[in-house]
Each structure stands twice: as structure tokens, then as C-alpha cells.
Design an enzyme around this catalytic site. Structure first.
Site, PDB file in Angstrom:
ATOM      1  N   ASP A 160       0.880  -1.043  -0.099  1.00 14.88           N
ATOM      2  CA  ASP A 160      -0.089   0.096   0.011  1.00 14.88           C
ATOM      3  C   ASP A 160       1.026   1.276   0.042  1.00 14.88           C
ATOM      4  O   ASP A 160       2.135   1.001   0.106  1.00 14.88           O
ATOM      5  CB  ASP A 160      -1.008  -0.036   1.132  1.00 14.88           C
ATOM      6  CG  ASP A 160      -2.081   0.915   1.051  1.00 14.88           C
ATOM      7  OD1 ASP A 160      -3.087   0.617   1.955  1.00 14.88           O
ATOM      8  OD2 ASP A 160      -2.291   1.669   0.051  1.00 14.88           O
TER       9      ASP A 160
HETATM   10  C1  GLC Z   1      -4.504   4.313  -0.177  1.00 17.24           C
HETATM   11  C2  GLC Z   1      -5.198   2.820   0.278  1.00 17.24           C
HETATM   12  C3  GLC Z   1      -5.469   1.960  -0.647  1.00 17.24           C
HETATM   13  C4  GLC Z   1      -5.255   2.679  -2.258  1.00 17.24           C
HETATM   14  C5  GLC Z   1      -3.920   3.050  -2.366  1.00 17.24           C
HETATM   15  C6  GLC Z   1      -3.945   3.788  -3.604  1.00 17.24           C
HETATM   16  O1  GLC Z   1      -4.070   4.920   0.881  1.00 17.24           O
HETATM   17  O2  GLC Z   1      -5.080   2.360   1.549  1.00 17.24           O
HETATM   18  O3  GLC Z   1      -6.732   1.308  -0.483  1.00 17.24           O
HETATM   19  O4  GLC Z   1      -5.508   1.649  -3.121  1.00 17.24           O
HETATM   20  O5  GLC Z   1      -3.431   3.928  -1.316  1.00 17.24           O
HETATM   21  O6  GLC Z   1      -4.470   4.936  -3.803  1.00 17.24           O
END
Ligand code: GLC
Length: 701
Positions: A254
Site C-alpha cells: 500500500d
Molecule cells: C490508499 C489506500 C489503498 C489505495 C492506495 C492507492 O492509501 O489504503 O486502498 O488503493 O492507497 O490509492
């Protein structure tokens, strides 16, 4: 040798290191992004349309000519793009208990994502929503691992299509691996104090089904399991996911998980330490970790990391890019006319109608006769309340005040449209904002209510109160709305309440003083219309709750699949049961279950369901089981099957469900999934409450 292995053999160390990085376009801007593309970066996120195309043109002409992969948060449609179809959120869609419908939605969303030239969606969310304090419950399919797995696998199949290389197929990315919604205190990205046995027993099954459905990628969660960050948990990422489950796609972290190991979780000294830990633990692609590139080069040069360790990760990424046809056609793109097309809007309406849940009805619904209706409340005419998170109103493009784009129908608009047909008149007073009073709002609303025959009160929260990094300790209706509701109750007028909310809120007063209550959480473009159609009886609502509504935040955990053993089984000041249980959903007709039988040899359940009311309707039949004596404590009931059946007034149908022994399995103290011999109970009915379930005992040898 496979083509991708050939490519890896000829790549330089720099090209391999760059291939493992995913860069956020919005953060770095065009200049820097083009530099990364020339360097051979593996992927970008949050770039769309022409900006993506330009980067791809650079990438395929540079270095090892490896096409870029573009990822986007299209989690209930490609909603960061204003032209796209905004479907109901996962929690809303889950109310339909309909994998085929979710698959069709994902197929439509995939076409719109690909119409923008993008390849990967960070969807489905397979976390479980079991603590209403958490800000991201709306993104889940609710509290149950079986339902989340069935719907999640269907979503993966919908996104990825039969032929992954097709222009209309995109890579799914199941997230967040793992136990993210179970963090202590409902706190976003916080530590989750559970064991690996609990992970395998309760949180892994949805991911297992997604992997079996051919999952292309999976996202490592921000948080940690009992003190070990998911990002640096080799057992989780390598042993369980890649070896035991045989996951052959790639793992993407993430947002900035690599640097979180240093800054937030303090398990790494510096960027080199964190980068080595992330790579060695089994992460293949590092989201928004530009520092990873230099760090890895230094680590290989200093001999702390072998170049071969990069090869495994690069190979996984290139294999998925190949599988989805990016080498054959780096510019693969579906027809731009798919974006927000009529067919998708029709599907959107269908899903919204399937997802309406009737939670209480003293008989006032469906509305009949000439009525003067007052529509009141902050959620009645603000489409943002129907949209949930991850749309063009929300992050990562913080634009909450942007103007909404048609088409959409708010609850008020839907009521007005149908009132004409039903000879009713409609007044509207907002009364208050979602989270603050309006000067004179209560007085105005009460005055209007006195002139009305019935009030439709639309209430709930919004993504300024529930989103990523936006948890709540008190999950009641905001005070301004509680005050407004109290004033409305004092008028003595019958109140129909529509809960338009991201997740279950603690609303015992709404249940006690409303004559009817409905919800579809965040129902998307046509969620308001579907609620209005249910109020007027244009549709016969048949959705069921995929998640329990607690009376009070302190009553949690109140999910239906509780473990036995709680002494006195309730709090001194609060009942054990939730306000509304998992699986609950009323109808304008009623259903009777009879002649249940279970053949322990063929593991086949038979049951008769009859529509004993005056109206045609649909019933979502639910089957639960209990393991009477088990080597570890197991839940008092667990969902093991469900099926939606349409029945005309008076019509009855025999349903048959056939199971396998593994359907009745558990994960034992040795962390192995086994089915233990002994007595079992199987239950069937229209909701998880005991009182309504038909039961049979059987024995497995
Ligand atoms: C965010 C979220 C994740 C998302 C990623 C890209 O912080 O936790 O669900 O897909 O970053 O935006």
C-alpha cells in the site's frame, strides 16, 4: 525459456530495480514522471487518459522496452473519472447477496477503466467490516468471510474476464492483505492483535477464493499483525500467500508502506534497511516508494542483497503484464464510449434496486393514497451522500466541493418523480447539515411537518466523517441530526427513515420512533431513486444486511458469527443482540420455510420456500452451520450458502444445496484447515436470527 525469463536475463540491475517501483503521477508531476518512464519504472498510479498514453510511448522506446502498468482506485466503478458510472459501494452491493450481479458490475467497470487506457484496479477490498469505528467499512463486503469471498471472487472474475489479454480485461488487486479492518480500536493502519490461526480461519478465506479465481495482484495492508508489519511479514507474504495458497501474481504494497517501516512502525533504521526488509519479505512492487530504487542499487553493490532476489519479483510483474497482453499491445484500450454508457447506467439502476434493505415497516409502506409528504434531512438531496468514498469528490484528488456530474437521482428527486404518479405532493426542508445545525432549521422542518401526512427523514454520515484515516469513536448520527429527528418525533407524524450512510450507525432512537426504516448505505447514482421506488412500492425490496447494526459502539463486536462462552451473554446495560442482525431484510410479502431435510451421505440440504403474501417478491435464503463439538472454539453459526429466489404470490419452490466436507472445516490449533468428525447442525432461513431458522442435526464420520 519463457519470453519473460529471457527479458529478465537481459535486464540491467537498474532496470530491475526500477521495475519494482510504482510512482504516483499526481505527486511527482509530468516532468519527473517522464524521467521515471525513461528509467524503466514498472508502474504508475492515478494517471489517466493522454497523460498515461504519453508515458507509455516513452517507456516502450526506453531501456528494456517493458510496457508500463497503470493502476487506479476504481473500487465501485471508475469513479475518479467524472465521466464514469458511479456504482453502489461494496457494502451497498453486498446487500443484494448476488455474485452474478457483482461480476456484471466489475465487467462494466473494467471496460470503463480500460477505456481510460488503464490496466489495474485496486479492488476488491476483502477486509471484513467488524468494527464500526473504522473509517473504511463502506469499502468492505460486510462482516462475513463467506459472503466476502463469494462476492470478491466474482468481482475478480468480472474485472479480469475470460481472456485477460482482452481490451476489456483489467488486473484485479485484492486488498488489504490482511486483517486491516480488525485493528485494535477500529483504528486505521493500527496493529491487529490476532494469531496466524485466526488469520487463516477468518480473514484468509476471501483471499483464498480470489486467488482461486485467478487474482493478478494483491495489496499488502498498512498495519501489522501482533507487532509484525504486514509489509515485513515473510510468513504472511511468502509462506502463506505464495507457497500455501500458490498465489502466482504480484504483491504490491500500500501507499508508502516501505517508508512506514521507518517512520510509523519503527522496525527499520533507514531506507536501505526498509527496502531490504520489504523485498525479502515478499513484496514485489513498492507503491510510492521512489527511495526504494537507489536503496536497492546500494544494497546490491554492497552485497547485502543479491541481484537474483530482484529477479523473482521482476518475473512476477512481467508475467502478469504478459498475461494481460501489455507486451502484445502496450496501448490496449477499450472503446471510450463505454464510459458512463446507457448499458452501464441500466445495470447501475438494477444493482441499486437489488440492494435496498427494508429494516422496519409498521405497515405504512408501501405508501398508498393521496399523501402530503415532507422530505427532510441532510442526506435527501446531496448526491455526495449516496456516493461513498473514492469518487471524484474524495481523495486522492481532494475535491469535496466540486460540482456533481449528471446523471444521478437523489432521494428527494426520486420521491418528487414518483409522487406525481401516486397523486402525492412533496415539500422539502433540509433541516440541518450532516454534522451541524442550520439556523432555524429545526423550526422550519417542524412547521412543514405539521402540514404533512408523513415525513421521509433522510439521515446518515458522509466521507468527511468516514474514510481512510477518518475513524470515529462515537458512531451515532451526528448531534444536529439527532436533534432534528427528536423534533420531528414530537410532531407525532409518522416518520419513514432512510439511512443513507457509509456504514451501520448506532441509531436505536431512529428504530424506536420511525414507523419504517430502509437503507442501501451508499447506493451510487441511482441509490436515491431505488429508495424512493421502495417507498412507493414500485419495487418490492429484498436486500439483506451484510453487516450488523450495533445499538451502541460499546456493544461491539456484535457480528452474527459470535463465539460461545460469554458468561451471562449480555452487558448489564445493553442487550447481546445487535439492533439489526446480519442477514436481516424485510419485504412487502412474506416467506415460509418448511420440509427441511439433510442427507448426511450426499451432504444435500432440501428445503421448501413459499411466498405466503399477496405480492410477488424475492427471498435471499441463507444457510448456516454449527460444529457442535470442535477442537478449538467455533462460532455459534457460520454462513455456508445463500441463494436468491424469486417467488410469485403463493408460489413455492424446493431448494437444494449440496456441500462438501470442507465446507464444514475449521483451522485447528496447529494452523491447519481440517474437517473434524462429529455432530453438526445446519440451519436455513431468511435471516441469521435463531428464532426464524429451520434446523437439522447431522454427523460427519
Ligand atoms: C490508499 C489506500 C489503498 C489505495 C492506495 C492507492 O492509501 O489504503 O486502498 O488503493 O492507497 O490509492
Amino acid at each position: 525459456m519463457r519470453m519473460v525469463e529471457e527479458i529478465v536475463k537481459n535486464m540491467t540491475l537498474e532496470q530491475k530495480a526500477a521495475q519494482l517501483v510504482q510512482i504516483p503521477y499526481a505527486q511527482v508531476g509530468r516532468e519527473k514522471a517522464e524521467e521515471w518512464a525513461r528509467l524503466g519504472v514498472g508502474s504508475f498510479l492515478h494517471v489517466m487518459g493522454d497523460n498515461a498514453k504519453r508515458l507509455q510511448e516513452i517507456a516502450v522506446k526506453s531501456g528494456a522496452h517493458i510496457p508500463l502498468l497503470f493502476g487506479i482506485d476504481a473500487v465501485h466503478g471508475h469513479c475518479l473519472n467524472r465521466k464514469a458510472t458511479v456504482f453502489p459501494t461494496q457494502l451497498s452491493m453486498a446487500c443484494a447477496f448476488d455474485p452474478a450481479l457483482v461480476k456484471r458490475m466489475a465487467q462494466a467497470a473494467a471496460k470503463e477503466i480500460s477505456a481510460d487506457g488503464l490496466h489495474q484496479t485496486f479492488s476488491p477490498v476483502l477486509c471484513l467490516g467488524r468494527d464500526m469505528r473504522w473509517g473504511r467499512v463502506d469499502e468492505t463486503f460486510g462482516e462475513d468471510p463467506f459472503l466476502a469471498g463469494e462476492l470478491g471472487a466474482a468481482m475478480v472474475e468480472g474485472y479480469q474476464g475470460e481472456d485477460n489479454a482482452d481490451d476489456t480485461s483489467v488486473m484485479a488487486c485484492a486488498k488489504h492483505y490482511i486483517g486491516y479492518g480488525e485493528a485494535t480500536g477500529g483504528r486505521d493502519s493500527y496493529d491487529t492483535s490476532i494469531t496466524y490461526r485466526k488469520i487463516k480461519d477468518t480473514f484468509l478465506p476471501p483471499f483464498e477464493k480470489a486467488v482461486k479465481a485467478g487474482l493478478a495482484s494483491i495489496m499488502t495492508a498498512y498495519g501489522s499483525i501482533d507487532g509484525t508489519p504486514c509489509t515485513s511479514d515473510k510468513k504472511l507474504l511468502k509462506e502463506i500467500l505464495k507457497e500455501e495458497l500458490g498465489f502466482d501474481g504480484f504483491v504490491v504494497t500500500d501507499w508508502q508502506n516501505v517508508s512506514h517501516l521507518i517512520r510509523e512502525q519503527h522496525v527499520a533504521e533507514n531506507e536501505k534497511d526498509a527496502s531490504r526488509l520489504a523485498l525479502e519479505s515478499g513484496n514485489d512492487m513498492m507503491m510510492n516508494a521512489p527511495e526504494f530504487y537507489e536503496a536497492i542499487l546500494d544494497l546490491v553493490e554492497s552485497g547485502e542483497v543479491k541481484e537474483e532476489q530482484l529477479d523473482a519479483a521482476v518475473l512476477r510483474i512481467l508475467t502478469v503484464k504478459k498475461r494481460f497482453g501489455l507486451f502484445e499491445d502496450p496501448f490496449k484500450q477499450a472503446d471510450e464510449r463505454y464510459l458512463g454508457c446507457e448499458e452501464h447506467l441500466r445495470l447501475n439502476k438494477e444493482i441499486a434496486r437489488e440492494s435496498v434493505v427494508l429494516l422496519k415497516n409498521d405497515g405504512i409502506l408501501p405508501l398508498t393514497g393521496q399523501k402530503r409528504i415532507l422530505v427532510a434531512g441532510p442526506s435527501a438531496d446531496d448526491i455526495r451522500c449516496n456516493y461513498g468514498d473514492w469518487t471524484y469528490f474524495s481523495h486522492p484528488l481532494p475535491d469535496y466541493d466540486t460540482q456533481p456530474v449528471r446523471p444521478y437521482v437523489t432521494l428527494l428527486e426520486g420521491v418528487k418523480e414518483l409522487a406525481k404518479k401516486h397523486n402525492c405532493t412533496v415539500d422539502y426542508v433540509k433541516g440541518c447539515e450532516i454534522n451541524e445545525e442550520i439556523q432555524g432549521g429545526i423550526e422550519k422542518t417542524v412547521a412543514a411537518a405539521k402540514k404533512a401526512d408523513i415525513v421521509i427523514f433522510a439521515c446518515g454520515d458522509n466521507i468527511l466523517l468516514a474514510a481512510e484515516a477518518c475513524d470515529r469513536a462515537d458512531v451515532r448520527l451526528p448531534k444536529a441530526q439527532r436533534e432534528l429527528f427528536k423534533a420531528l418525533c414530537a410532531t407525532g407524524k409518522p416518520i419513514v427513515t432512510a439511512l443513507i450512510c457509509t456504514k451501520p450507525l448506532c441509531v436505536p432512537e431512529v428504530d424506536a420512533h420511525s414507523t419504517a426504516v430502509l437503507t442501501n448505505f451508499n447506493g451510487g447514482m441511482f441509490g436515491g431513486l431505488a429508495l424512493a421506488e421502495a417507498v412507493f412500492g414500485e419495487i418490492n425490496p429484498h436486500g439483506k444486511l451484510p453487516i450488523s447494526f450495533p445499538y451502541h459502539v460499546g456493544q461491539q463486536p456484535c457480528y452474527y458469527n459470535q463465539l460461545p462462552g460469554w458468561h451471562c451473554r449480555s452487558y448489564a446495560d445493553m442487550p447481546e443482540k445487535p439492533l439489526y442482525p446480519f442477514g436481516k431484510g424485510l419485504s412487502y410479502t412474506s416467506f415460509a420455510y418448511s420440509d427441511m431435510s439433510f442427507d448426511a451421505k450426499t451432504l444435500t440440504l432440501r428445503v421448501n420456500v413459499q411466498n405466503v403474501g399477496e405480492r410477488d417478491g424475492a427471498e435471499i435464503v441463507q444457510v448456516y452451520f454449527r460444529d457442535i463439538v470442535s477442537s478449538v472454539i467455533t462460532p455459534v453459526k457460520q454462513l455456508v450458502a445463500f441463494r436468491k429466489v424469486q417467488l410469485k404470490a403463493g408460489e413455492s419452490k424446493e431448494l437444494r444445496f449440496t456441500f462438501t466436507r470442507s465446507d464444514f472445516s475449521l483451522v485447528n490449533a496447529q494452523e491447519r484447515r481440517v474437517t473434524e468428525a462429529g455432530a453438526f447442525e445446519i440451519m436455513v432461513g431468511g435471516r441469521s436470527d435463531d428464532a426464524d431458522l429451520q434446523k437439522c442435526m447431522f454427523t460427519l464420520s
